[in-house]
Scaffold this motif. Structure first.
Motif, PDB file in Angstrom:
ATOM      1  N   ALA A  92     -22.517   5.090 -57.897  1.00  0.00           N
ATOM      2  CA  ALA A  92     -23.426   6.310 -57.789  1.00  0.00           C
ATOM      3  C   ALA A  92     -22.642   6.784 -57.081  1.00  0.00           C
ATOM      4  CB  ALA A  92     -24.740   5.603 -57.422  1.00  0.00           C
ATOM      5  N   LEU A 131     -27.355  14.390 -53.884  1.00  0.00           N
ATOM      6  CA  LEU A 131     -28.352  13.590 -54.483  1.00  0.00           C
ATOM      7  C   LEU A 131     -28.298  13.970 -56.233  1.00  0.00           C
ATOM      8  CD1 LEU A 131     -29.607  11.003 -54.040  1.00  0.00           C
ATOM      9  CD2 LEU A 131     -31.248  12.224 -52.841  1.00  0.00           C
ATOM     10  N   ASP A 132     -28.859  15.243 -56.429  1.00  0.00           N
ATOM     11  CA  ASP A 132     -28.873  15.693 -57.248  1.00  0.00           C
ATOM     12  C   ASP A 132     -27.938  15.137 -58.146  1.00  0.00           C
ATOM     13  OD1 ASP A 132     -31.673  17.598 -58.240  1.00  0.00           O
ATOM     14  OD2 ASP A 132     -30.832  18.701 -56.817  1.00  0.00           O
ATOM     15  N   SER A 145     -34.812  11.060 -46.940  1.00  0.00           N
ATOM     16  CA  SER A 145     -33.908  10.246 -48.419  1.00  0.00           C
ATOM     17  C   SER A 145     -33.498   8.585 -47.962  1.00  0.00           C
ATOM     18  CB  SER A 145     -32.820  11.324 -49.087  1.00  0.00           C
ATOM     19  OG  SER A 145     -31.449  11.076 -48.472  1.00  0.00           O
ATOM     20  N   HIS A 175     -37.455  13.156 -53.733  1.00  0.00           N
ATOM     21  CA  HIS A 175     -36.194  12.287 -53.632  1.00  0.00           C
ATOM     22  C   HIS A 175     -34.627  13.404 -53.425  1.00  0.00           C
ATOM     23  CE1 HIS A 175     -37.864   8.832 -52.847  1.00  0.00           C
ATOM     24  NE2 HIS A 175     -37.090   8.362 -52.013  1.00  0.00           N
ATOM     25  N   SER A 176     -34.679  14.274 -54.701  1.00  0.00           N
ATOM     26  CA  SER A 176     -33.480  15.072 -55.113  1.00  0.00           C
ATOM     27  C   SER A 176     -33.356  16.647 -53.791  1.00  0.00           C
ATOM     28  CB  SER A 176     -33.180  15.448 -56.199  1.00  0.00           C
ATOM     29  OG  SER A 176     -34.319  15.893 -56.987  1.00  0.00           O
ATOM     30  N   THR A 180     -30.192   5.019 -52.394  1.00  0.00           N
ATOM     31  CA  THR A 180     -31.267   5.944 -53.350  1.00  0.00           C
ATOM     32  C   THR A 180     -31.459   7.028 -54.548  1.00  0.00           C
ATOM     33  OG1 THR A 180     -31.446   7.257 -50.642  1.00  0.00           O
ATOM     34  CG2 THR A 180     -32.787   7.666 -52.453  1.00  0.00           C
ATOM     35  N   ALA A 181     -30.985   6.886 -55.299  1.00  0.00           N
ATOM     36  CA  ALA A 181     -30.481   7.515 -56.589  1.00  0.00           C
ATOM     37  C   ALA A 181     -30.851   6.594 -57.612  1.00  0.00           C
ATOM     38  CB  ALA A 181     -29.126   8.193 -56.600  1.00  0.00           C
ATOM     39  N   CYS A 182     -30.250   4.945 -57.171  1.00  0.00           N
ATOM     40  CA  CYS A 182     -30.851   4.139 -57.747  1.00  0.00           C
ATOM     41  C   CYS A 182     -32.423   3.552 -57.796  1.00  0.00           C
ATOM     42  CB  CYS A 182     -29.462   2.621 -57.898  1.00  0.00           C
ATOM     43  SG  CYS A 182     -27.955   2.950 -57.974  1.00  0.00           S
ATOM     44  N   ILE A 230     -25.836  12.868 -58.196  1.00  0.00           N
ATOM     45  CA  ILE A 230     -25.759  10.985 -58.908  1.00  0.00           C
ATOM     46  C   ILE A 230     -26.748  11.383 -59.450  1.00  0.00           C
ATOM     47  CG2 ILE A 230     -25.914   9.559 -57.635  1.00  0.00           C
ATOM     48  CD1 ILE A 230     -24.979  10.101 -55.193  1.00  0.00           C
ATOM     49  N   ILE A 231     -27.623  11.542 -59.456  1.00  0.00           N
ATOM     50  CA  ILE A 231     -29.009  11.376 -60.041  1.00  0.00           C
ATOM     51  C   ILE A 231     -29.072  11.581 -61.421  1.00  0.00           C
ATOM     52  CG2 ILE A 231     -31.390  11.703 -61.069  1.00  0.00           C
ATOM     53  CD1 ILE A 231     -32.102  12.207 -57.649  1.00  0.00           C
TER      54      ILE A 231
END
Length: 317
Positions: free
Chosen positions: A263, A303-304, A56, A14-15, A236-238, A306-307
């Motif tokens: 997030a 996204l990276d 994503s 996803h990232s 998505t990250a969650c 956040i994750i």
């Protein structure tokens, strides 16, 4: 011809996925084994492919529908589905949800529980939860410092560092979640002021939210629009980490889906805010802004960010 199912596709982390879709006035369905959206143009129906393995999040705006088969394929590919109002922002008059933009997570009984277990170890302790919120805000400041110079504007590095150092002090000095939220509001107001002076130089600029029912300036419109794209990344990250949206560390007392807002805060001021003001200065349309914003998300690795931040909080606190 053999059909290609999403479960047969090589999994893309996803990232590393490049796509966020906002769709309106169309139908999402499965056609020939592929997930597509259909738009009507006169007497013709136009079919457009959605590369679900590299997507994503999908935001569905006004006038959209999707089939059960499409949901099944999107779920298999791990794509987050969100319902929102026109232009990517909510229509408050048409929803009673406490969560402004509804997200539906793909169903899987095999989601990892590692980060959820770490999260729960601190979440029920007020002091530890406050410390986690401070870690999130500090990472937010680092991302601002990292990303702002990469945009097409002339940032005064000394001024920016002074502002961020003051913000870090205010965050560290906060003794309650409410005090931290108040400090966050003050810093955001100053960031809006700096961005305004770098672009629009509008002495009358004032941040307004949820004003789609009336005429308001493009900068506010783009900020709302971009923030909801960021919420898609946050959701998505969650989901990727297996963290329920209700286990917020800062917005939990006011919003049912508070962790998504937490997030999204990690990257909103660092990426959405600059692009919103730059697009407003350039006279971009909403579509042009959305494309520019998503492009910045991909280039800067939103996204990276956040994750990695959520993982850091889970491991550190």
């Amino acid at each position: 011809m053999d059909l290609i199912h999403s479960s047969d596709l090589k999994t893309i982390l996803h990232s590393k996925r490049a796509n966020i879709y906002y769709l309106e006035h169309c139908r999402v369905l499965v056609n020939g084994g592929r997930v597509e959206y259909v738009t009507d143009q006169g007497q013709q129906s136009l079919y457009w492919n959605i590369p679900i393995a590299n997507t994503s999040c999908i935001l569905l705006g006004t006038g959209t529908s999707l089939t059960q088969a499409a949901v099944r394929e999107l779920s298999r590919a791990g794509v987050m589905i969100g319902f929102c109002g026109g232009g990517g922002t909510p229509l408050f008059s048409s929803t009673e949800s406490e969560f402004a933009c509804q997200f539906f997570s793909p169903q899987s009984e095999y989601r990892a529980t590692e980060y959820l277990q770490s999260w729960c170890q601190f979440w029920f302790d007020d002091n530890l939860r406050l410390q986690a919120a401070k870690t999130l805000q500090q990472q937010r400041l680092k991302i601002i410092q990292q990303c702002w110079p990469k945009f097409d504007w002339q940032v005064d590095d000394k001024q920016l560092i002074t502002l961020l150092n003051d913000a870090e002090k205010q965050f560290n000095d906060a003794t309650t979640s409410q005090a931290l939220l108040a400090a966050e509001g003050r810093i955001s107001k100053r960031l809006y002021g700096v961005a305004n002076q770098l672009t629009l130089q509008d002495d009358n600029f004032k941040r307004e939210q949820g004003s789609r029912g009336k005429h308001y300036d493009p900068a506010n419109q783009f900020l709302d629009h971009g923030n909801y794209l960021a919420y898609g990344l946050g959701a998505t990250a969650c989901w990727v980490l297996g963290l329920p949206h209700g286990l917020a560390i800062l917005h939990g007392k006011t919003r049912r889906g508070g962790l998504v807002f937490d997030a999204a805060d990690i990257i909103k001021d660092g990426i959405v805010l600059p692009q919103a003001f730059i697009s407003a200065k350039q006279g971009d349309s909403e579509k042009e802004f959305r494309q520019a914003c998503i492009s910045q998300f991909a280039q800067l690795g939103a996204l990276d960010m956040i994750i990695d931040t959520l993982k850091q909080i889970a491991d550190k606190t």
